[in-house]
Design a protein around this motif. Structure first.
Motif, PDB file in Angstrom:
ATOM      1  N   PHE A 117       0.859  -1.189   0.000  1.00  0.00           N
ATOM      2  CA  PHE A 117       0.000   0.000   0.000  1.00  0.00           C
ATOM      3  C   PHE A 117       0.888   1.229   0.000  1.00  0.00           C
ATOM      4  CE2 PHE A 117      -3.589   2.496   0.134  1.00  0.00           C
ATOM      5  CZ  PHE A 117      -4.744   1.732   0.213  1.00  0.00           C
ATOM      6  N   GLN A 118       0.761   2.017  -1.066  1.00  0.00           N
ATOM      7  CA  GLN A 118       1.553   3.223  -1.220  1.00  0.00           C
ATOM      8  C   GLN A 118       0.612   4.405  -1.477  1.00  0.00           C
ATOM      9  OE1 GLN A 118       5.400   1.897  -3.599  1.00  0.00           O
ATOM     10  NE2 GLN A 118       3.578   0.926  -4.451  1.00  0.00           N
ATOM     11  N   THR A 119       1.051   5.571  -1.109  1.00  0.00           N
ATOM     12  CA  THR A 119       0.226   6.759  -1.313  1.00  0.00           C
ATOM     13  C   THR A 119       0.904   7.688  -2.305  1.00  0.00           C
ATOM     14  OG1 THR A 119       1.245   7.979   0.526  1.00  0.00           O
ATOM     15  CG2 THR A 119      -0.705   6.628   1.016  1.00  0.00           C
ATOM     16  N   TYR A 120       0.075   8.342  -3.122  1.00  0.00           N
ATOM     17  CA  TYR A 120       0.581   9.363  -4.025  1.00  0.00           C
ATOM     18  C   TYR A 120       0.528  10.682  -3.288  1.00  0.00           C
ATOM     19  CZ  TYR A 120       0.893  12.574  -7.972  1.00  0.00           C
ATOM     20  OH  TYR A 120       1.269  13.586  -8.821  1.00  0.00           O
ATOM     21  N   ALA A 121       1.702  11.269  -3.064  1.00  0.00           N
ATOM     22  CA  ALA A 121       1.819  12.432  -2.200  1.00  0.00           C
ATOM     23  C   ALA A 121       1.744  13.745  -2.958  1.00  0.00           C
ATOM     24  CB  ALA A 121       3.135  12.368  -1.415  1.00  0.00           C
ATOM     25  N   GLY A 122       1.499  13.690  -4.282  1.00  0.00           N
ATOM     26  CA  GLY A 122       1.411  14.921  -5.050  1.00  0.00           C
ATOM     27  C   GLY A 122       0.288  15.812  -4.534  1.00  0.00           C
ATOM     28  N   ALA A 123       0.535  17.109  -4.512  1.00  0.00           N
ATOM     29  CA  ALA A 123      -0.464  18.054  -4.020  1.00  0.00           C
ATOM     30  C   ALA A 123      -1.587  18.202  -5.041  1.00  0.00           C
ATOM     31  CB  ALA A 123       0.200  19.401  -3.759  1.00  0.00           C
ATOM     32  N   GLY A 124      -2.689  18.839  -4.608  1.00  0.00           N
ATOM     33  CA  GLY A 124      -3.787  19.103  -5.516  1.00  0.00           C
ATOM     34  C   GLY A 124      -3.310  19.855  -6.746  1.00  0.00           C
ATOM     35  N   GLY A 125      -3.705  19.373  -7.931  1.00  0.00           N
ATOM     36  CA  GLY A 125      -3.257  19.988  -9.178  1.00  0.00           C
ATOM     37  C   GLY A 125      -2.031  19.343  -9.775  1.00  0.00           C
ATOM     38  N   SER A 126      -1.362  18.440  -9.044  1.00  0.00           N
ATOM     39  CA  SER A 126      -0.191  17.747  -9.599  1.00  0.00           C
ATOM     40  C   SER A 126      -0.638  16.708 -10.612  1.00  0.00           C
ATOM     41  CB  SER A 126       0.617  17.093  -8.481  1.00  0.00           C
ATOM     42  OG  SER A 126      -0.152  16.103  -7.817  1.00  0.00           O
ATOM     43  N   PHE A 127       0.216  16.389 -11.562  1.00  0.00           N
ATOM     44  CA  PHE A 127      -0.164  15.449 -12.612  1.00  0.00           C
ATOM     45  C   PHE A 127       1.081  14.784 -13.179  1.00  0.00           C
ATOM     46  CE2 PHE A 127       0.711  19.467 -14.626  1.00  0.00           C
ATOM     47  CZ  PHE A 127       1.400  19.138 -15.777  1.00  0.00           C
ATOM     48  N   GLY A 128       0.862  13.748 -13.986  1.00  0.00           N
ATOM     49  CA  GLY A 128       1.953  13.043 -14.647  1.00  0.00           C
ATOM     50  C   GLY A 128       1.400  12.136 -15.725  1.00  0.00           C
ATOM     51  N   SER A 129       2.290  11.429 -16.423  1.00  0.00           N
ATOM     52  CA  SER A 129       1.894  10.585 -17.545  1.00  0.00           C
ATOM     53  C   SER A 129       2.713   9.301 -17.546  1.00  0.00           C
ATOM     54  CB  SER A 129       2.092  11.314 -18.878  1.00  0.00           C
ATOM     55  OG  SER A 129       1.325  12.497 -18.936  1.00  0.00           O
ATOM     56  N   VAL A 130       2.107   8.247 -18.101  1.00  0.00           N
ATOM     57  CA  VAL A 130       2.749   6.943 -18.241  1.00  0.00           C
ATOM     58  C   VAL A 130       2.496   6.460 -19.667  1.00  0.00           C
ATOM     59  CG1 VAL A 130       2.937   4.590 -17.374  1.00  0.00           C
ATOM     60  CG2 VAL A 130       2.225   6.424 -15.824  1.00  0.00           C
ATOM     61  N   LEU A 131       3.556   6.098 -20.406  1.00  0.00           N
ATOM     62  CA  LEU A 131       3.395   5.558 -21.749  1.00  0.00           C
ATOM     63  C   LEU A 131       2.925   4.113 -21.661  1.00  0.00           C
ATOM     64  CD1 LEU A 131       6.574   6.981 -23.546  1.00  0.00           C
ATOM     65  CD2 LEU A 131       4.216   7.826 -23.660  1.00  0.00           C
ATOM     66  N   LEU A 132       1.864   3.784 -22.414  1.00  0.00           N
ATOM     67  CA  LEU A 132       1.292   2.451 -22.429  1.00  0.00           C
ATOM     68  C   LEU A 132       1.500   1.816 -23.803  1.00  0.00           C
ATOM     69  CD1 LEU A 132      -2.149   3.077 -20.652  1.00  0.00           C
ATOM     70  CD2 LEU A 132       0.071   2.544 -19.617  1.00  0.00           C
ATOM     71  N   PRO A 133       1.359   0.504 -23.904  1.00  0.00           N
ATOM     72  CA  PRO A 133       1.459  -0.142 -25.212  1.00  0.00           C
ATOM     73  C   PRO A 133       0.373   0.364 -26.164  1.00  0.00           C
ATOM     74  CG  PRO A 133       1.606  -1.756 -23.440  1.00  0.00           C
ATOM     75  CD  PRO A 133       1.188  -0.473 -22.807  1.00  0.00           C
ATOM     76  N   GLY A 134       0.636   0.260 -27.460  1.00  0.00           N
ATOM     77  CA  GLY A 134      -0.369   0.591 -28.465  1.00  0.00           C
ATOM     78  C   GLY A 134      -0.551   2.076 -28.697  1.00  0.00           C
ATOM     79  N   HIS A 135       0.525   2.882 -28.551  1.00  0.00           N
ATOM     80  CA  HIS A 135       0.447   4.323 -28.779  1.00  0.00           C
ATOM     81  C   HIS A 135      -0.593   4.981 -27.876  1.00  0.00           C
ATOM     82  CE1 HIS A 135       3.030   3.909 -32.297  1.00  0.00           C
ATOM     83  NE2 HIS A 135       2.261   2.899 -32.671  1.00  0.00           N
ATOM     84  N   ARG A 136      -0.644   4.517 -26.634  1.00  0.00           N
ATOM     85  CA  ARG A 136      -1.575   5.081 -25.665  1.00  0.00           C
ATOM     86  C   ARG A 136      -0.812   5.665 -24.477  1.00  0.00           C
ATOM     87  NH1 ARG A 136      -4.961  -0.353 -26.778  1.00  0.00           N
ATOM     88  NH2 ARG A 136      -5.571   0.291 -28.875  1.00  0.00           N
ATOM     89  N   THR A 137      -1.426   6.608 -23.809  1.00  0.00           N
ATOM     90  CA  THR A 137      -0.793   7.274 -22.667  1.00  0.00           C
ATOM     91  C   THR A 137      -1.793   7.374 -21.531  1.00  0.00           C
ATOM     92  OG1 THR A 137       0.553   8.608 -24.183  1.00  0.00           O
ATOM     93  CG2 THR A 137       0.450   9.315 -21.890  1.00  0.00           C
ATOM     94  N   LEU A 138      -1.330   7.037 -20.343  1.00  0.00           N
ATOM     95  CA  LEU A 138      -2.144   7.199 -19.135  1.00  0.00           C
ATOM     96  C   LEU A 138      -1.738   8.505 -18.464  1.00  0.00           C
ATOM     97  CD1 LEU A 138      -4.078   6.049 -16.932  1.00  0.00           C
ATOM     98  CD2 LEU A 138      -2.055   5.018 -15.876  1.00  0.00           C
TER      99      LEU A 138
END
Length: 525
Positions: free
Chosen positions: A331-352
């Motif tokens: 169990f891990q927590t994402y500590a980014g503050a409100g308004g923080s964001f990021g991206s993850v490259l996924l297979p098939g030319h998709r992005t999370l």
């Protein structure tokens, strides 16, 4: 093509020894009314507004028996409310490091409760709870302040018609009517000590870079929206030899407490690919599905990797997170503050893409996911909102051509900003509502019910076609148009989950587990 890895389903009942290892609050076999504690410490967990009476709300309060905790503090220093908060912080940092498979949950035997209390802003109890009576006594800023506060409540059996209150001893257990008196803790020292005991800060905290690494690269060929009753559970999924298999869950909820009756019988999720579970926020109807699936005498959801936003929580949430750790999961927590964001490259030319909402309260500061597909012209996306209003994340994420959306907060009323409209150039689009049959929020007749008139009307005004739904009384039939719904209020049948594709309704595919081990089926397209 993806390889399906089956697992073996065992009996659906725990032995007494197995039951003794988990807090009774989480047990599906806890079917008795609770013993009413005379005193309890509590933190506001959830608030439901009444659209027709803005000065009246239903408060969900997470409780622990105060007398039990005071007694335990005599023999266990980490539960001693009289210790300085700095010392308690050090004790809990050490204690959490020792939690792992087979260890004892520090709150395994704690008497945990959920109180659902209906109050008006101007009544004496609300004044005792320091809820001021002004133009908007339950503004989001005020709700956020209440979520950060601790209350000391006095309870006794028996109903109070002026402030109807129900006490639950378990996620799926029946309630007992109670009468409640309350105030803030008289000593700020007690509140600080409770903060040190019931916190997520001692779990591993992830930065945006860490979040991307821990989520991995799940395939996102389909978006599944599961029928879990009054709750929320979604998944990115793949077609594995004609079977729909989740690769990442976004929420794993189920109907609980007042709405436990909405949960489908024998609800079971698929964990064949050991999917990461990302939690939008800490409302129980978004994570209680963890205790719905029993496999090989264990709960497989508790053995997975969980990621949740770092938010203020209460005793039940803390005990649940520790349950994951001692069951072999992380169990891990994402500590980014409100308004923080990021991206993850996924297979098939998709992005999370992911972001923390910028709202002040728990709903508005939750995690939101967008999956963007750049393989097809024009680019398009799916949007998973949890309970976060559009106004709290659209300026951050700005999803491109959303052709698949899960309505926020089960179709509840929204902030004034309009929902995102469907893309005009793409005729295939789906808006999914996840809610439970005859769900109820409050004791008045009729109670507030999801989806609400204001919520569905806002989406309809943005261009989402609800077809057969009457916006004055939504949810009472099969919608059609652009809309999918997990059930109807009348005739009141669960309809099964929904699956959404990228350019058209998914083709021939068995939308259920091939080995009949999973009951969370997606039958709608």
């Amino acid at each position: 093509m993806h390889i399906f890895r089956p697992y073996v389903l065992s009996r659906l009942a725990l032995t007494k020894e197995e039951e003794d290892k988990m807090n009774r609050h989480f047990s599906r076999q806890n079917d008795s009314q609770p013993d009413v504690p005379s005193r309890a410490y509590g933190r506001v967990d959830h608030l439901e507004r009444d659209d027709k009476r803005p000065n009246r709300v239903l408060l969900g309060i997470d409780l622990i028996d105060a007398n039990w905790l005071d007694h335990q503090g005599v023999v266990d220093p980490s539960l001693d409310l009289s210790l300085p908060s700095e010392k308690l912080d050090r004790l809990w940092k050490v204690r959490i490091r020792s939690l792992g498979p087979g260890a004892a949950n520090p709150f395994e035997n704690a008497p945990l409760y959920r109180l659902e209390l209906e109050i008006d802003a101007g009544d004496p109890l609300a004044q005792n709870l320091r809820v001021p009576h002004h133009q908007d006594p339950f503004s989001r800023q005020r709700v956020a302040a209440m979520e950060r506060s601790w209350f000391t409540l006095e309870l006794r059996p028996g109903a109070n018609p002026d402030n109807p209150a129900l006490l639950y001893g378990g996620l799926f257990a029946p309630a007992a009517p109670v009468t409640v008196k309350g105030a803030m803790p008289s000593e700020q020292k007690i509140a600080k000590a409770l903060d040190q005991m019931f916190t997520l800060r001692h779990l591993t905290q992830l930065t945006s870079k860490d979040f991307a690494r821990e989520v991995g690269t799940p395939h996102a060929d389909y978006l599944a929206v599961y029928d879990v009753g009054q709750g929320n559970a979604n998944a990115l999924a793949v077609n594995s030899y004609g079977w729909l298999v989740p690769t990442l869950y976004f929420d794993l909820g189920a109907g609980v407490y007042r709405n436990a009756k909405t949960r489908p019988n024998d609800l079971r999720f698929c964990f064949s690919y050991n999917p990461v579970i990302v939690l939008s926020h800490w409302d129980a109807d978004h994570w209680a599905g963890a205790y719905a699936t029993l496999v090989n005498n264990t709960y497989p959801a508790l053995k997975q990797k969980w990621i949740a936003p770092l938010q203020k929580v209460g005793p039940t949430h803390t005990a649940f997170a520790y349950d994951v750790k001692i069951s072999g999961g992380t169990f891990q927590t994402y500590a980014g503050a409100g308004g923080s964001f990021g991206s993850v490259l996924l297979p098939g030319h998709r992005t999370l893409h992911y972001a923390r909402g910028s709202g002040p309260d728990r709903n508005g500061s939750g995690l939101v996911l967008v999956v963007e597909n750049n393989e097809l012209p024009p680019p398009r996306s799916w949007l998973l909102t949890g309970d976060c209003d559009y106004a709290d994340f659209v300026p951050i994420l700005n999803p491109v051509n959303p052709i698949g959306m899960v309505a926020p907060h089960h179709g509840a009323s929204l902030a004034p900003d309009s929902p995102i409209p469907p893309p005009a150039a793409l005729p295939y689009r789906r808006l999914a509502y996840s809610y439970g049959h005859e769900n109820a929020h409050g004791n008045k007749c009729p109670p507030t019910r999801h989806p609400t008139q204001k919520g569905t009307t806002a989406h309809a005004n943005a261009g989402w076609n609800h077809n057969a739904w009457s916006l004055n009384k939504p949810g009472t039939t099969t919608p059609g148009g652009n809309v999918l719904a997990t059930c109807e209020h009348a005739p009141g049948t669960s309809r099964g989950g929904a699956v959404i594709g990228w350019h058209s309704p998914p083709g021939p595919m068995t939308l259920s587990c091939p080995h009949k081990l999973c009951s969370a089926q997606c039958t709608q397209r």
